[in-house]
Design a protein around this motif. Sequence first.
Motif, short mmCIF file in Angstrom:
data_model
loop_
_atom_site.label_atom_id
_atom_site.label_comp_id
_atom_site.label_asym_id
_atom_site.label_seq_id
_atom_site.Cartn_x
_atom_site.Cartn_y
_atom_site.Cartn_z
N ALA A 139 0.85 -1.19 0.00
CA ALA A 139 0.00 0.00 0.00
C ALA A 139 0.89 1.24 0.00
CB ALA A 139 -0.94 0.03 1.19
N TYR A 140 0.27 2.39 -0.19
CA TYR A 140 0.97 3.66 -0.04
C TYR A 140 0.98 4.01 1.45
CZ TYR A 140 0.52 4.46 -5.12
OH TYR A 140 0.60 4.36 -6.49
N MET A 141 1.93 3.43 2.17
CA MET A 141 1.94 3.58 3.62
C MET A 141 2.34 4.99 4.07
SD MET A 141 0.87 0.70 4.55
CE MET A 141 0.79 -1.03 4.11
N GLY A 144 -0.68 7.44 4.18
CA GLY A 144 -1.92 7.13 4.87
C GLY A 144 -2.57 5.81 4.57
N ILE A 145 -1.82 4.85 4.03
CA ILE A 145 -2.31 3.49 3.79
C ILE A 145 -3.39 3.46 2.70
CG2 ILE A 145 -2.96 1.29 4.90
CD1 ILE A 145 -2.38 2.58 7.59
N GLN A 146 -3.08 4.08 1.54
CA GLN A 146 -3.98 3.98 0.40
C GLN A 146 -3.64 2.74 -0.42
OE1 GLN A 146 -2.03 6.77 0.87
NE2 GLN A 146 -3.46 8.37 1.46
N ARG A 147 -4.61 2.18 -1.11
CA ARG A 147 -4.37 0.98 -1.91
C ARG A 147 -3.41 1.26 -3.05
NH1 ARG A 147 -5.52 0.08 -7.36
NH2 ARG A 147 -7.21 -1.42 -7.19
N GLY A 225 0.16 -0.63 8.65
CA GLY A 225 -0.82 -0.80 7.60
C GLY A 225 -1.49 -2.17 7.59
N TRP A 226 -0.74 -3.20 8.03
CA TRP A 226 -1.30 -4.56 8.03
C TRP A 226 -2.02 -4.87 9.33
CZ3 TRP A 226 2.36 -8.58 5.30
CH2 TRP A 226 2.76 -8.06 4.07
N ARG A 227 -1.71 -4.10 10.36
CA ARG A 227 -2.35 -4.21 11.67
C ARG A 227 -2.14 -5.61 12.28
NH1 ARG A 227 -6.42 -1.51 8.82
NH2 ARG A 227 -8.10 -2.99 9.24
N TYR A 228 -0.89 -5.91 12.54
CA TYR A 228 -0.52 -7.11 13.29
C TYR A 228 0.39 -6.69 14.44
CZ TYR A 228 3.94 -6.76 10.76
OH TYR A 228 5.13 -6.31 10.26
N ASP A 229 0.61 -7.55 15.39
CA ASP A 229 1.50 -7.25 16.50
C ASP A 229 2.93 -7.13 15.97
OD1 ASP A 229 -0.57 -7.25 18.32
OD2 ASP A 229 -0.29 -9.36 18.88
N THR A 230 3.56 -6.00 16.22
CA THR A 230 4.87 -5.69 15.64
C THR A 230 5.90 -6.81 15.80
OG1 THR A 230 4.51 -3.32 15.91
CG2 THR A 230 6.78 -4.04 15.65
N PRO A 231 6.02 -7.46 16.96
CA PRO A 231 7.04 -8.51 17.09
C PRO A 231 6.77 -9.74 16.23
CG PRO A 231 6.32 -7.73 19.26
CD PRO A 231 5.35 -7.19 18.26
N ASP A 232 5.60 -9.82 15.60
CA ASP A 232 5.23 -11.03 14.85
C ASP A 232 5.65 -10.98 13.38
OD1 ASP A 232 4.10 -12.13 17.08
OD2 ASP A 232 2.04 -11.55 16.56
N GLN A 275 -3.91 -10.50 10.63
CA GLN A 275 -3.83 -9.13 10.14
C GLN A 275 -5.18 -8.42 10.25
OE1 GLN A 275 -1.65 -8.82 6.30
NE2 GLN A 275 -1.39 -11.03 6.46
N GLY A 276 -5.17 -7.28 10.91
CA GLY A 276 -6.40 -6.53 11.09
C GLY A 276 -7.03 -6.06 9.80
N ARG A 277 -6.25 -5.90 8.75
CA ARG A 277 -6.80 -5.43 7.47
C ARG A 277 -7.71 -6.48 6.81
NH1 ARG A 277 -1.91 -5.79 2.97
NH2 ARG A 277 -1.03 -7.79 3.65
N PHE A 278 -7.68 -7.71 7.34
CA PHE A 278 -8.53 -8.77 6.79
C PHE A 278 -9.55 -9.31 7.80
CE2 PHE A 278 -4.55 -9.43 4.24
CZ PHE A 278 -5.08 -9.07 3.02
N LYS A 279 -9.74 -8.62 8.92
CA LYS A 279 -10.60 -9.18 9.96
C LYS A 279 -12.04 -9.35 9.51
CE LYS A 279 -11.70 -4.82 12.35
NZ LYS A 279 -11.63 -4.09 13.64
#
Length: 310
Positions: A139-141, A144-147, A225-232, A275-279
């Motif tokens: 994405a365009y992180m 602002g996280i645009q596709r 942008g992917w919304r996962y826990d950073t250490p993962d 990933q939170g972007r796919f919840k």
Amino acid sequence: MAFNFKEVMSKPERLAPGHRMCAGCGGTIAVRTVLRALHEGDKAVIGNATGCLEVSSFMYPYTAWEDSYMHNAFENAGATLSGIETAYHALKKKGKISANYKFITFGGDGGTYDIGLQSLSGAMERNHDMVYVCYDNGAYMNTGIQRSSATPMYADTTTTPVGKQSNGKMQNRKDLASIIADHDVAYVGQTTFTSDFKDLHSKANKAIYTEGPCFLNIMTPCPRGWRYDTPDIMKICKLAIDTCYWPMFEVDHGKWKLTYEPKKKLPIEDFLRPQGRFKHLFKKGNEELIVQFQEEVDRRWEDLLYKCAR
């Protein structure tokens, strides 16, 4: 060349600490690993398209780059570095430069898949002796996280927001590595982070020291942008390759080769779920969306196996 993890990781850093990239950013991990593939003592000129990496590592008059560095506009990373490479050979021919230089440019997926594609395509077609590295965070992180065209299907972004009327981005992601391979270039490698970084290191080394145009496509997860826990981050990368969402392969002078094949191919939901972007895909009634995602992954995987003559 034999891979010695301890020796490689003990090399001096060419991207200095103190830059302003996010903690756990996949982009900087990719850059540091690629630059470690340079032989000690070799000089390099680094190009960099506008994006997260540029705005966070080069705040004039301060820079995090130990090598010669050129920031260019979003759309012309390929053209900028190809021009520098041409000037270098002209000056060397005239005897004004004696040192040997390598030419490496970095761009995010926005500046590579989309805005900079014409510039990249031109540099590859003209056969410049350079390496273009795409750090693909999907994405365009920076803005602002645009596709982008690297954004996977059904991902939630600020320009493809999930809601009552939308399930996220509706299109499949572009297969840029295959597109560049069709330019008949010297080398293309697709990779990401593994536990020992061997695959990424070996492909970076091969790209840097192969004469002619070379391209590396590196999946670089973005925790923001992917919304996962950073250490993962390493877990996310492992799931990406074990579900075959992100196949690891190379195309060396036209010869396709699979460089990693999972012992057991995992279902795509294993990669999507953290990933939170796919919840939204895991809400009741959206089961068919995951089926469609799986079908696309399977289609591309089978196509890759065919190209690799497996």
